[in-house]
Write a protein that holds these residues in place. Structure first.
Motif: not given
Length: 487
Positions: A302-320
């Protein structure tokens, strides 16, 4: 209405009888749904052959018929079009009929034996939390932004897929996450779709009743990645021995993820507890409510996919860190007697093994693990003794029971599970045909701090026997049985 020749764009025709310059109303592969001026596509299925219903479709008003063989009787005024593969033709026609809706959003397909539902659902949840309009096509449900529709198959038929995607276009959906089953790929349901990316989770023993060999099952999954365009990304779990196989022939951007191997996206489990686990992803530590190695892989994907789709890395981790467990996937509660009760969809040997590994890694050793499990009827029989072996070997007590026996006698299925039990484990086994009674028995056997796992059905809320579905919810049955012990 659309011109027939427009919805045929990209379809390879081997013969044509009649005009393609005609207006058509709807497209169907089920003759019972055909009405005046519709197109009927005759598809060869596993149970019925659509070619046998061409005359019925024409009688109902079909103005055009697409088939692999022309019928002996061809009606004047009806256009007949011959193709090599009706499933492939239907896929392209469906996309054209709904104006290629997959090109107007970022569609990501998820395939593998286990983890498809969790990955797609959590991606939907994460992107929704991030403020986007999101679509979901999963085993559990179909979501078009905030509107929910019931799901009928892991991968819906191509007309339904494109209809849903078209509705997503109307709603302004930007991302859609879709479970892609091996059945769906084999039956060409994903042809004609434009994928922005695809994820491979893992591959283990399943669906050999359909694919016959593991190699065929693997190669069917692989086709999703082989067909990806150069503009897409392909994300594969390289801790799985088939992970690199999926990347072999794809033209897309190749990406990997892993907990144990070198990969583009790496994760590490730092701490495990029953209420969550501490992960390290991209040198950042994150606490998640989802537990188990299998969920660590899911979250990494999920993290990798969100990164590849352009979301901010720190924001992705917060949402996870905010994500909740998916219904029926290691869903648990603790009873008043401090019995830990877990419901999980594990219906393959690998999934059951992974759940029990997770449970055994979290236990102190002073409690018993009681597993309630069955195997589906009219499905891959070769996994039944394997499931029986795993449940009896990795539990202190295993109760074999029914799990959608369908047309088979439940006790025949249970006996095949018993065949996998080693002699030293036979005393651990109980066989109770009625699933409700099996769950009650597990609850009566459990003492304070013991762990009950009810595996196989997960989110399903029915039991299917001889073509009849009756209401049955593992989670509710488990809650009710444990509550009754306190009365």
């Amino acid at each position: 209405m659309m011109l027939l020749k427009d919805i045929l764009y990209g379809v390879s025709l081997s013969a044509v009888s009649g005009s393609t310059n005609i207006m058509v109303n709807e497209v169907h592969f089920d003759s019972r749904k055909v009405e005046m001026d519709d197109v009927f596509v005759a598809v060869r299925g596993t149970i019925t052959d659509g070619h046998e219903y061409i005359s019925k479709a024409v009688e109902s008003g079909a103005i055009a018929v697409i088939c692999e063989e022309f019928p002996e009787l061809m009606v004047n005024g009806v256009t007949y079009l011959k193709v090599d593969n009706s499933n492939s033709a239907l896929a392209v026609i469906a996309s054209n009929f709904y104006e290629n809706p997959s090109k107007n959003l970022k569609l990501v397909g998820v395939t593998g034996t286990n983890g498809k539902t969790t990955v797609t659902t959590l991606l939907y949840d994460l992107f929704t939390k991030a403020g986007y309009k999101v679509g979901l096509l999963s085993t559990i449900r179909v979501m078009i932004h905030d509107k929910q529709y019931p799901a009928t198959h892991t991968t819906p038929d191509v007309l339904s897929i494109n209809k849903y995607l078209s509705q997503m276009n109307e709603e302004g959906v930007e991302f859609c996450f879709m479970e892609v089953s091996s059945h769906g790929i084999h039956q060409k349901r994903t042809e004609g779709l434009h994928f922005a990316g695809a994820i491979f989770t893992n591959l283990s023993h399943d669906h050999l009743d359909y694919h016959k060999t593991f190699a065929e099952y693997r190669d069917t999954k692989k086709k999703l990645f082989d067909d990806l365009p150069k503009s897409a990304f392909c994300l594969s779990n390289v801790d799985d021995k088939n992970g690199l196989v999926m990347l072999q022939n794809t033209k897309s951007k190749k990406l990997t993820y892993a907990l144990k191997s070198y990969a583009d996206y790496r994760g590490q489990i730092l701490e495990k507890q029953f209420d969550g686990q501490l992960l390290k992803i991209d040198e950042n530590e994150i606490w998640t409510k989802l537990i188990g190695d299998f969920n660590a892989y899911n979250l990494l994907a999920i993290y990798a996919t969100a990164c590849e789709l352009g979301l901010d890395k720190i924001e992705i981790l917060r949402l996870i860190s905010e994500l909740e467990t998916v219904d029926g996937r290691f869903q648990y509660f603790i009873s008043k007697d401090k019995i830990k009760a877990i419901v999980d969809y594990a219906h393959t040997p690998d999934a059951l093994k992974n759940v029990l590994i997770t449970i055994n890694a979290l236990r102190t050793g002073n409690e018993n693990v009681i597993t309630v499990v069955g195997c589906g009827g009219d499905r891959d029989k070769s996994k039944r003794p394997v499931m029986g072996h795993i449940a009896s070997e990795m539990s202190d007590q295993a109760i074999f029971t029914s799990d959608n026996p369908r047309s088979e006698p439940p006790m025949d299925i249970i006996k095949e599970m018993e065949n996998g039990v080693e002699p030293q484990n036979t005393k651990k086994i109980l066989s109770i045909e009625d699933r409700g009674q099996a769950i009650k028995a597990a609850c009566k056997l459990a003492a304070s701090n013991d762990i009950i796992l009810v595996a196989g059905k997960g989110h399903e809320t029915y039991q299917e026997t001889k073509g009849v579905r009756t209401d049955f919810d593992d989670y509710k049955e488990l809650q009710k049985a444990l509550e009754s012990l306190n009365k």
